[in-house]
Write a protein that holds these residues in place. Structure first.
Motif, short mmCIF file in Angstrom:
data_model
loop_
_atom_site.label_atom_id
_atom_site.label_comp_id
_atom_site.label_asym_id
_atom_site.label_seq_id
_atom_site.Cartn_x
_atom_site.Cartn_y
_atom_site.Cartn_z
N VAL A 88 -4.44 2.87 -8.31
CA VAL A 88 -3.66 4.02 -8.73
C VAL A 88 -3.20 4.88 -7.56
O VAL A 88 -2.26 5.67 -7.71
N ASP A 89 -3.83 4.72 -6.40
CA ASP A 89 -3.43 5.48 -5.23
C ASP A 89 -4.04 4.81 -4.00
O ASP A 89 -4.96 4.00 -4.11
N ALA A 90 -3.51 5.16 -2.84
CA ALA A 90 -4.03 4.62 -1.58
C ALA A 90 -3.77 5.63 -0.47
O ALA A 90 -2.79 6.36 -0.51
N ASP A 91 -4.67 5.68 0.48
CA ASP A 91 -4.42 6.43 1.70
C ASP A 91 -4.71 5.50 2.87
O ASP A 91 -4.80 4.28 2.69
N LEU A 100 0.83 -1.20 0.00
CA LEU A 100 0.00 0.00 0.00
C LEU A 100 0.86 1.26 0.00
O LEU A 100 0.51 2.25 -0.62
N LYS A 101 2.00 1.20 0.67
CA LYS A 101 2.91 2.35 0.67
C LYS A 101 3.46 2.62 -0.72
O LYS A 101 3.58 3.77 -1.14
N SER A 102 3.78 1.56 -1.47
CA SER A 102 4.30 1.78 -2.82
C SER A 102 3.21 2.32 -3.75
O SER A 102 3.49 3.15 -4.61
N VAL A 103 1.97 1.87 -3.56
CA VAL A 103 0.86 2.40 -4.36
C VAL A 103 0.63 3.87 -4.02
O VAL A 103 0.41 4.69 -4.92
N SER A 104 0.68 4.21 -2.74
CA SER A 104 0.44 5.60 -2.36
C SER A 104 1.56 6.54 -2.83
O SER A 104 1.34 7.74 -2.97
N SER A 105 2.73 5.98 -3.12
CA SER A 105 3.82 6.82 -3.62
C SER A 105 3.87 6.87 -5.14
O SER A 105 4.81 7.40 -5.71
#
Length: 78
Positions: free
Chosen positions: A61-64, A38-43
Motif C-alpha cells: 500500500v506504500d513504500a519509502d 516502488l515509485k508507483s507504490v509510493s505515489s
C-alpha cells in the motif's frame, strides 16, 4: 507514523529488490519488483506482491526508501 508491524524492510541491489520472507523466513528473496514499481507504490498505487519462495501474498500500500508497507500484520506470522 509507520505501523512497523505491517512494514517489510527491503534492499535494492543492481536494480533488483530483495527481502527476507516474513512467511517462510527465507533470506535474500528476489522480489518481482523493480525500483520503478516502488515509485508507483509510493505515489499511491496498490500492488499485489507474491513471494516466489513460498507463494504467500500481501498487498503493498506504500513504500519509502527503506520499507514496504503492507495490508497484513507481518510480525505475528512467526
Amino acid at each position: 507514523m509507520i505501523p512497523f508491524e505491517k512494514a517489510l524492510p527491503y534492499d535494492v541491489m543492481m536494480k533488483d529488490v530483495y527481502v527476507t520472507c516474513p512467511f517462510c523466513g527465507t533470506d535474500h528473496v528476489l522480489l518481482p519488483l523493480k525500483p520503478a514499481d516502488l515509485k508507483s507504490v509510493s505515489s499511491g498505487a496498490k500492488r499485489l506482491l507474491v513471494f516466489p519462495c513460498c507463494h504467500s501474498r500481501v498487498t503493498l500500500v506504500d513504500a519509502d526508501k527503506d520499507y514496504l508497507l503492507t495490508d497484513t500484520d507481518l510480525h505475528r506470522l512467526h
